[in-house]
Scaffold this motif. Structure first.
Motif, PDB file in Angstrom:
ATOM      1  N   LYS A   1       0.754  -1.094   0.058  1.00  0.00           N
ATOM      2  CA  LYS A   1      -0.062  -0.204  -0.016  1.00  0.00           C
ATOM      3  C   LYS A   1       1.114   1.167   0.051  1.00  0.00           C
ATOM      4  N   VAL A   2       0.357   2.345  -0.534  1.00  0.00           N
ATOM      5  CA  VAL A   2       1.026   3.569  -0.706  1.00  0.00           C
ATOM      6  C   VAL A   2       0.932   4.075   0.550  1.00  0.00           C
ATOM      7  N   VAL A   3       1.743   4.958   1.038  1.00  0.00           N
ATOM      8  CA  VAL A   3       1.707   6.049   2.116  1.00  0.00           C
ATOM      9  C   VAL A   3       1.271   7.271   1.794  1.00  0.00           C
ATOM     10  N   LEU A   4       0.123   7.821   1.997  1.00  0.00           N
ATOM     11  CA  LEU A   4      -0.189   9.461   1.616  1.00  0.00           C
ATOM     12  C   LEU A   4      -0.498  10.153   2.823  1.00  0.00           C
ATOM     13  N   THR A   5      -0.400  11.467   2.481  1.00  0.00           N
ATOM     14  CA  THR A   5      -0.984  12.492   3.504  1.00  0.00           C
ATOM     15  C   THR A   5      -2.378  12.364   3.639  1.00  0.00           C
ATOM     16  N   LYS A   6      -2.942  13.004   4.635  1.00  0.00           N
ATOM     17  CA  LYS A   6      -4.409  13.109   4.952  1.00  0.00           C
ATOM     18  C   LYS A   6      -4.894  13.793   3.511  1.00  0.00           C
ATOM     19  N   GLU A   7      -4.402  14.933   2.988  1.00  0.00           N
ATOM     20  CA  GLU A   7      -4.863  15.423   1.986  1.00  0.00           C
ATOM     21  C   GLU A   7      -4.967  14.709   0.677  1.00  0.00           C
ATOM     22  N   GLN A   8      -3.768  14.004   0.393  1.00  0.00           N
ATOM     23  CA  GLN A   8      -3.650  13.043  -0.684  1.00  0.00           C
ATOM     24  C   GLN A   8      -4.884  12.084  -0.625  1.00  0.00           C
TER      25      GLN A   8
ATOM     26  N   MET B   1      -2.463   7.800  -8.550  1.00  0.00           N
ATOM     27  CA  MET B   1      -3.114   6.456  -9.200  1.00  0.00           C
ATOM     28  C   MET B   1      -2.513   5.190  -8.579  1.00  0.00           C
ATOM     29  N   ASN B   2      -1.348   5.041  -8.086  1.00  0.00           N
ATOM     30  CA  ASN B   2      -0.933   3.667  -7.235  1.00  0.00           C
ATOM     31  C   ASN B   2      -1.681   3.614  -6.112  1.00  0.00           C
ATOM     32  N   ALA B   3      -1.915   4.556  -5.668  1.00  0.00           N
ATOM     33  CA  ALA B   3      -2.792   4.406  -4.112  1.00  0.00           C
ATOM     34  C   ALA B   3      -4.405   4.010  -4.469  1.00  0.00           C
ATOM     35  N   TYR B   4      -4.778   4.689  -5.582  1.00  0.00           N
ATOM     36  CA  TYR B   4      -6.322   4.209  -6.207  1.00  0.00           C
ATOM     37  C   TYR B   4      -6.389   2.763  -6.273  1.00  0.00           C
ATOM     38  N   VAL B   5      -5.219   2.335  -7.241  1.00  0.00           N
ATOM     39  CA  VAL B   5      -5.198   0.897  -7.608  1.00  0.00           C
ATOM     40  C   VAL B   5      -4.880  -0.147  -6.542  1.00  0.00           C
ATOM     41  N   ASN B   6      -3.873   0.246  -5.775  1.00  0.00           N
ATOM     42  CA  ASN B   6      -3.176  -0.870  -4.733  1.00  0.00           C
ATOM     43  C   ASN B   6      -3.628  -0.523  -3.242  1.00  0.00           C
ATOM     44  N   GLY B   7      -4.099   0.430  -3.022  1.00  0.00           N
ATOM     45  CA  GLY B   7      -4.949   0.766  -1.638  1.00  0.00           C
ATOM     46  C   GLY B   7      -3.660   1.795  -0.850  1.00  0.00           C
ATOM     47  N   TYR B   8      -3.973   2.287   0.208  1.00  0.00           N
ATOM     48  CA  TYR B   8      -2.998   3.186   0.905  1.00  0.00           C
ATOM     49  C   TYR B   8      -3.381   3.190   2.280  1.00  0.00           C
ATOM     50  N   THR B   9      -2.235   3.675   2.790  1.00  0.00           N
ATOM     51  CA  THR B   9      -2.651   4.068   4.453  1.00  0.00           C
ATOM     52  C   THR B   9      -1.987   5.582   4.483  1.00  0.00           C
ATOM     53  N   VAL B  10      -2.750   6.187   5.473  1.00  0.00           N
ATOM     54  CA  VAL B  10      -2.487   7.579   5.765  1.00  0.00           C
ATOM     55  C   VAL B  10      -1.072   7.656   6.861  1.00  0.00           C
ATOM     56  N   ALA B  11      -0.120   8.551   6.304  1.00  0.00           N
ATOM     57  CA  ALA B  11       0.991   8.653   7.208  1.00  0.00           C
ATOM     58  C   ALA B  11       0.693   9.340   8.439  1.00  0.00           C
ATOM     59  N   LYS B  12       1.373   8.835   9.638  1.00  0.00           N
ATOM     60  CA  LYS B  12       0.926   9.312  10.843  1.00  0.00           C
ATOM     61  C   LYS B  12       1.873  10.712  10.825  1.00  0.00           C
ATOM     62  N   GLY B  13       1.235  11.666  11.421  1.00  0.00           N
ATOM     63  CA  GLY B  13       2.173  13.032  11.588  1.00  0.00           C
ATOM     64  C   GLY B  13       3.098  12.890  12.714  1.00  0.00           C
ATOM     65  N   LYS B  14       3.995  13.518  12.586  1.00  0.00           N
ATOM     66  CA  LYS B  14       5.149  13.557  13.291  1.00  0.00           C
ATOM     67  C   LYS B  14       4.795  14.144  14.800  1.00  0.00           C
ATOM     68  N   LYS B  15       5.217  13.709  15.956  1.00  0.00           N
ATOM     69  CA  LYS B  15       4.937  14.272  16.976  1.00  0.00           C
ATOM     70  C   LYS B  15       6.259  14.758  17.724  1.00  0.00           C
ATOM     71  N   TYR B  16       6.268  15.520  18.625  1.00  0.00           N
ATOM     72  CA  TYR B  16       7.580  16.047  19.269  1.00  0.00           C
ATOM     73  C   TYR B  16       7.421  16.315  20.903  1.00  0.00           C
ATOM     74  N   ASN B  17       8.357  15.919  21.640  1.00  0.00           N
ATOM     75  CA  ASN B  17       8.464  16.684  22.868  1.00  0.00           C
ATOM     76  C   ASN B  17       9.099  18.089  22.799  1.00  0.00           C
TER      77      ASN B  17
END
Length: 170
Positions: free
Chosen positions: A61-68, A98-114
């Motif tokens: 699966k392709v890793v996408l941002t929330k907007e993508q 297009m790859n995400a549409y065909v193969n599926g995707y996951t949404v990248a976790k946003g980075k978090k910081y201390n």
């Protein structure tokens, strides 16, 4: 993804050929139901009856941002999905979407910081409620506040020292 494929032979009764014991699967634990040789599988199918079944690896699966991901989700319900993706993405993102549409995707976790309190030895910020910032000085990173980039900007902490939180820290 590997281009190597695995082949099985299935007969009309729904049994699979056991390449290890040269017979259709009759035992509880077959030795070898697959072969990497398409020719071998076709030969068995011709001689013993049945048809060749091809197995290929499922694409990652392709890793996408929330907007993508929102673009791909909307394209799924659009009458011309490829056109929607093409019209709503940059040239750099179009193939990825297009790859995400065909193969599926996951949404990248946003980075978090201390986020460290300036001019202190080991004091860190954490959130209390929606608007309050408090400080804490734990050695254990799990107890420190975890902030997204947007939260850091919201609280005016962008000039503070920050340390990325990894999944190992959770």
């Amino acid at each position: 993804m590997s281009e190597e494929k695995l082949y099985m032979v299935k007969n009309d009764e729904g049994k699979y050929w056991d390449f290890g014991n040269s017979g259709f699967w009759r035992r509880e634990f077959p030795d070898c139901l697959t072969t990497t040789s398409k020719e071998q599988a076709e030969q068995v199918a011709d001689e013993r009856g049945g048809h060749v079944v091809t197995f290929i690896e499922e694409p990652e699966k392709v890793v996408l941002t929330k907007e993508q991901a929102e673009i791909v989700d909307f394209a799924n319900g659009y009458y011309l999905p490829a056109r929607y993706i093409s019209n709503n993405s940059s040239d750099e993102d179009e193939e990825l979407l297009m790859n995400a549409y065909v193969n599926g995707y996951t949404v990248a976790k946003g980075k978090k910081y201390n986020v460290k309190v300036p001019h202190t030895k080991d004091v860190w910020y954490y959130k209390s409620g929606d608007s309050d910032l408090l400080t804490i000085c734990p050695a254990d990173k799990k107890l420190r506040g975890k902030f997204t980039e947007a939260e850091i900007e919201h609280y005016g902490l962008q000039y503070c020292e920050k340390e990325e939180v990894t999944d190992d820290d959770d």
